[in-house]
Design a protein around this motif. Structure first.
Motif, PDB file in Angstrom:
ATOM      1  N   THR A 153      24.362  40.915  41.964  1.00  9.59           N
ATOM      2  CA  THR A 153      25.290  41.008  42.851  1.00  9.59           C
ATOM      3  C   THR A 153      25.878  42.591  42.756  1.00  9.59           C
ATOM      4  O   THR A 153      26.313  43.279  41.700  1.00  9.59           O
ATOM      5  N   THR A 154      25.607  43.428  43.682  1.00 11.32           N
ATOM      6  CA  THR A 154      26.064  44.915  43.777  1.00 11.32           C
ATOM      7  C   THR A 154      27.706  44.956  44.064  1.00 11.32           C
ATOM      8  O   THR A 154      28.038  44.546  45.109  1.00 11.32           O
ATOM      9  N   GLY A 155      28.267  45.525  42.950  1.00 13.64           N
ATOM     10  CA  GLY A 155      29.672  45.720  43.001  1.00 13.64           C
ATOM     11  C   GLY A 155      29.691  47.058  43.424  1.00 13.64           C
ATOM     12  O   GLY A 155      28.971  47.735  43.985  1.00 13.64           O
ATOM     13  N   SER A 156      31.285  47.402  43.331  1.00 13.65           N
ATOM     14  CA  SER A 156      31.618  48.821  43.822  1.00 13.65           C
ATOM     15  C   SER A 156      32.861  49.446  43.129  1.00 13.65           C
ATOM     16  O   SER A 156      34.015  48.379  42.859  1.00 13.65           O
ATOM     17  N   PHE A 157      33.060  50.548  43.012  1.00 17.23           N
ATOM     18  CA  PHE A 157      34.414  51.246  42.500  1.00 17.23           C
ATOM     19  C   PHE A 157      35.665  50.845  43.230  1.00 17.23           C
ATOM     20  O   PHE A 157      36.640  50.772  42.902  1.00 17.23           O
ATOM     21  N   ALA A 158      35.126  50.591  44.517  1.00 15.42           N
ATOM     22  CA  ALA A 158      36.054  50.255  45.469  1.00 15.42           C
ATOM     23  C   ALA A 158      36.805  49.047  45.419  1.00 15.42           C
ATOM     24  O   ALA A 158      38.033  48.990  45.775  1.00 15.42           O
ATOM     25  N   ALA A 159      36.150  48.225  44.333  1.00 16.49           N
ATOM     26  CA  ALA A 159      37.119  46.944  44.084  1.00 16.49           C
ATOM     27  C   ALA A 159      37.810  47.037  43.017  1.00 16.49           C
ATOM     28  O   ALA A 159      38.721  46.090  42.691  1.00 16.49           O
ATOM     29  N   LYS A 160      37.862  48.321  42.197  1.00 13.50           N
ATOM     30  CA  LYS A 160      38.754  48.359  40.908  1.00 13.50           C
ATOM     31  C   LYS A 160      40.162  48.420  41.168  1.00 13.50           C
ATOM     32  O   LYS A 160      40.949  47.787  40.377  1.00 13.50           O
ATOM     33  N   SER A 161      40.522  49.228  42.238  1.00 14.21           N
ATOM     34  CA  SER A 161      42.110  49.176  42.424  1.00 14.21           C
ATOM     35  C   SER A 161      42.561  48.083  43.419  1.00 14.21           C
ATOM     36  O   SER A 161      43.808  48.206  43.980  1.00 14.21           O
ATOM     37  N   TYR A 181      37.181  46.951  52.744  1.00 12.53           N
ATOM     38  CA  TYR A 181      35.779  46.831  52.037  1.00 12.53           C
ATOM     39  C   TYR A 181      36.124  46.762  50.659  1.00 12.53           C
ATOM     40  O   TYR A 181      35.294  46.136  49.969  1.00 12.53           O
ATOM     41  N   GLY A 182      37.116  47.336  50.040  1.00 18.85           N
ATOM     42  CA  GLY A 182      37.265  47.105  48.539  1.00 18.85           C
ATOM     43  C   GLY A 182      37.434  45.548  48.002  1.00 18.85           C
ATOM     44  O   GLY A 182      37.048  45.219  47.104  1.00 18.85           O
ATOM     45  N   ARG A 183      38.341  45.143  49.056  1.00 17.01           N
ATOM     46  CA  ARG A 183      38.547  43.642  48.763  1.00 17.01           C
ATOM     47  C   ARG A 183      37.242  42.590  49.037  1.00 17.01           C
ATOM     48  O   ARG A 183      36.874  41.822  48.213  1.00 17.01           O
ATOM     49  N   SER A 184      36.492  43.113  49.969  1.00 15.39           N
ATOM     50  CA  SER A 184      35.218  42.274  50.138  1.00 15.39           C
ATOM     51  C   SER A 184      34.273  42.703  48.924  1.00 15.39           C
ATOM     52  O   SER A 184      33.326  41.604  48.447  1.00 15.39           O
ATOM     53  N   LYS A 185      34.158  43.740  48.245  1.00 15.11           N
ATOM     54  CA  LYS A 185      33.245  43.955  46.918  1.00 15.11           C
ATOM     55  C   LYS A 185      33.949  43.353  46.032  1.00 15.11           C
ATOM     56  O   LYS A 185      33.179  42.789  44.947  1.00 15.11           O
ATOM     57  N   ILE A 189      32.353  40.432  43.466  1.00 16.61           N
ATOM     58  CA  ILE A 189      32.178  40.423  42.158  1.00 16.61           C
ATOM     59  C   ILE A 189      32.726  39.232  41.308  1.00 16.61           C
ATOM     60  O   ILE A 189      32.122  38.535  40.206  1.00 16.61           O
ATOM     61  N   LEU A 190      34.003  38.742  41.942  1.00 17.08           N
ATOM     62  CA  LEU A 190      34.319  37.648  41.285  1.00 17.08           C
ATOM     63  C   LEU A 190      33.636  36.342  41.748  1.00 17.08           C
ATOM     64  O   LEU A 190      33.574  35.436  40.872  1.00 17.08           O
ATOM     65  N   PHE A 191      32.705  36.383  42.793  1.00 21.54           N
ATOM     66  CA  PHE A 191      31.875  35.318  42.950  1.00 21.54           C
ATOM     67  C   PHE A 191      30.825  35.433  42.055  1.00 21.54           C
ATOM     68  O   PHE A 191      30.325  34.246  41.512  1.00 21.54           O
ATOM     69  N   SER A 204      21.997  25.662  33.412  1.00 23.86           N
ATOM     70  CA  SER A 204      20.884  26.162  34.341  1.00 23.86           C
ATOM     71  C   SER A 204      20.543  27.511  33.448  1.00 23.86           C
ATOM     72  O   SER A 204      21.062  28.132  32.572  1.00 23.86           O
ATOM     73  N   THR A 205      19.270  27.732  33.578  1.00 25.65           N
ATOM     74  CA  THR A 205      18.545  28.938  32.860  1.00 25.65           C
ATOM     75  C   THR A 205      18.693  30.314  33.905  1.00 25.65           C
ATOM     76  O   THR A 205      18.400  31.275  33.318  1.00 25.65           O
ATOM     77  N   ALA A 206      19.258  30.215  35.031  1.00 31.03           N
ATOM     78  CA  ALA A 206      19.407  31.126  35.771  1.00 31.03           C
ATOM     79  C   ALA A 206      20.753  31.756  35.326  1.00 31.03           C
ATOM     80  O   ALA A 206      21.572  31.465  34.859  1.00 31.03           O
ATOM     81  N   LEU A 207      20.788  33.372  35.673  1.00 34.19           N
ATOM     82  CA  LEU A 207      21.915  34.088  35.440  1.00 34.19           C
ATOM     83  C   LEU A 207      22.378  35.146  36.608  1.00 34.19           C
ATOM     84  O   LEU A 207      21.676  35.180  37.741  1.00 34.19           O
ATOM     85  N   SER A 208      23.902  35.011  36.697  1.00 36.58           N
ATOM     86  CA  SER A 208      24.299  35.901  37.491  1.00 36.58           C
ATOM     87  C   SER A 208      25.001  37.165  36.901  1.00 36.58           C
ATOM     88  O   SER A 208      25.598  36.985  35.878  1.00 36.58           O
ATOM     89  N   VAL A 209      24.514  38.148  37.259  1.00 38.96           N
ATOM     90  CA  VAL A 209      24.928  39.629  36.785  1.00 38.96           C
ATOM     91  C   VAL A 209      25.277  40.678  37.944  1.00 38.96           C
ATOM     92  O   VAL A 209      25.140  40.295  38.944  1.00 38.96           O
ATOM     93  N   ILE A 210      26.401  41.307  37.579  1.00 41.47           N
ATOM     94  CA  ILE A 210      26.934  42.384  38.118  1.00 41.47           C
ATOM     95  C   ILE A 210      25.995  43.816  38.068  1.00 41.47           C
ATOM     96  O   ILE A 210      25.935  44.038  37.015  1.00 41.47           O
ATOM     97  N   ALA A 211      25.870  44.419  39.078  1.00 41.00           N
ATOM     98  CA  ALA A 211      25.567  45.809  39.072  1.00 41.00           C
ATOM     99  C   ALA A 211      26.288  46.755  39.995  1.00 41.00           C
ATOM    100  O   ALA A 211      26.371  46.311  41.164  1.00 41.00           O
ATOM    101  N   HIS A 212      26.879  47.805  39.509  1.00 37.71           N
ATOM    102  CA  HIS A 212      27.371  48.837  40.465  1.00 37.71           C
ATOM    103  C   HIS A 212      26.865  50.224  40.204  1.00 37.71           C
ATOM    104  O   HIS A 212      26.544  50.649  39.154  1.00 37.71           O
ATOM    105  N   PRO A 213      26.641  50.782  41.292  1.00 38.18           N
ATOM    106  CA  PRO A 213      25.744  52.318  41.300  1.00 38.18           C
ATOM    107  C   PRO A 213      26.622  53.367  40.677  1.00 38.18           C
ATOM    108  O   PRO A 213      25.868  54.437  40.521  1.00 38.18           O
ATOM    109  N   GLY A 214      27.988  53.133  40.616  1.00 40.56           N
ATOM    110  CA  GLY A 214      28.444  54.567  40.207  1.00 40.56           C
ATOM    111  C   GLY A 214      28.768  55.304  41.543  1.00 40.56           C
ATOM    112  O   GLY A 214      28.980  54.627  42.698  1.00 40.56           O
TER     113      GLY A 214
END
Length: 313
Positions: A153-161, A181-185, A189-191, A204-214
């Motif tokens: 899942t693609t996160g964002s710095f917009a979510a930090k604050s 927008y920040g809240r949607s991101k 992430i929380l999802f 499960s052997t599946a993994l859920s991971v967060i990535a944010h692009p900076g």
């Protein structure tokens, strides 16, 4: 092997072979999603670009094929703003397994007024979070069949604050485009974190991971005509910012590593090394408010009711 050695051993320009594997990238026709798809195509994997715009998707496919000879890429019509269409889209994949999905597509509005999806949800929350929540539900059997799938899942710095108000997830009372927008991101992430907790609980052997692009700017992004064309003027104006941020090609690196690196673990967040704004991807510490499991669980329940489906593994 030490964590430092692992970071140094990952070469963003020499990715591990992934032939025989299939990945779906939502919003793979433009921006960071395009570069995620291009980089994955170079590994020999089959890459599906999820996009509602067939014309833009075909342009992206042509660009990838021109740069990656023999690339196995195709388009899937995908409209995250219309939840009722997602099951048909997943059926149209025609797959019996899916090795990974990158939840990358998103909407970012700059100005009021508040807009809604066809289902009556606030547009950014509805597309960025609810659309991917529902898509994961329909993809679950294919991901589980893969044996060791990744949901990135693609996160964002917009979510930090930002913080979520579980009583106003649709931002009816408190709508501001940037905050919404920040809240949607943040919801995304929380999802992702709650999903990984549920995956672990289910064995499960599946993994859920967060990535944010900076920080990823168009002016620092290499041209990929006609998907993205960077003028000389744009490049020159953006050069000083290159000390602090990067282009969208580099912004794709955390998602690609989160999808491919065998060292990655569920519940992690991967982002750029230098101040989380630029550089090669590393495992980044979770921001403090992301560890609130009560809010994440409350969001999950609300999302299940709003979407009418629930990811089950």
């Amino acid at each position: 092997m030490s964590s430092v050695a692992r970071v140094r051993s990952w070469d963003v320009h020499r990715l591990p072979a992934a032939g025989g594997r299939t990945f779906l990238v939502t919003g793979g026709n433009a921006g960071i999603g395009y570069f995620v798809a291009e980089q994955l195509a170079g590994t020999g994997a089959t890459v599906v670009l999820g996009s509602r715009d067939a014309v833009k998707a075909e342009a992206a496919l042509a660009s990838i094929r021109a740069r990656v000879p023999g690339a196995a890429v195709r388009h899937l019509r995908l409209d995250l703003a219309e939840l009722g269409s997602l099951k048909a889209s997943v059926d149209a994949l025609g797959l019996d397994r899916l090795d990974g999905v990158v939840h990358n597509a998103g909407v970012a509005l700059d100005h009021p007024p508040r807009q809604e999806t066809k289902d009556g949800h606030e547009l950014m929350f509805g597309v960025n979070h609810l659309g991917h929540f529902a898509l994961t539900a329909w993809l679950a059997p294919l991901l589980e069949a893969a044996g060791s799938a990744r949901i990135v899942t693609t996160g964002s710095f917009a979510a930090k604050s930002e913080r979520l108000d579980l009583d106003d997830l649709q931002n009816v009372r408190d709508y501001d485009p940037e905050r919404t927008y920040g809240r949607s991101k943040l919801a995304q992430i929380l999802f992702a974190l709650e999903l990984d907790r549920r995956l672990r609980a289910a064995g499960s052997t599946a993994l859920s991971v967060i990535a944010h692009p900076g920080g990823a700017l168009d002016g620092l992004t290499p041209s990929r005509p006609p998907v993205h064309v960077r003028t000389t003027g744009e490049r020159l104006r953006a050069l000083p910012l290159g000390l602090f941020v990067q282009g969208k090609e580099a912004g794709a690196w955390p998602a690609v590593r989160a999808l491919l690196d065998p060292e990655v673990r569920g519940g992690q967040m991967w982002g750029p090394r230098m101040f989380e704004l630029r550089g090669r991807p590393r495992n980044a510490p979770l921001w403090k408010h992301l560890t609130d499991t009560d809010v994440a669980a409350g969001l999950w329940e609300a999302s299940r009711e709003l979407a009418g489906v629930e990811p089950e593994f």
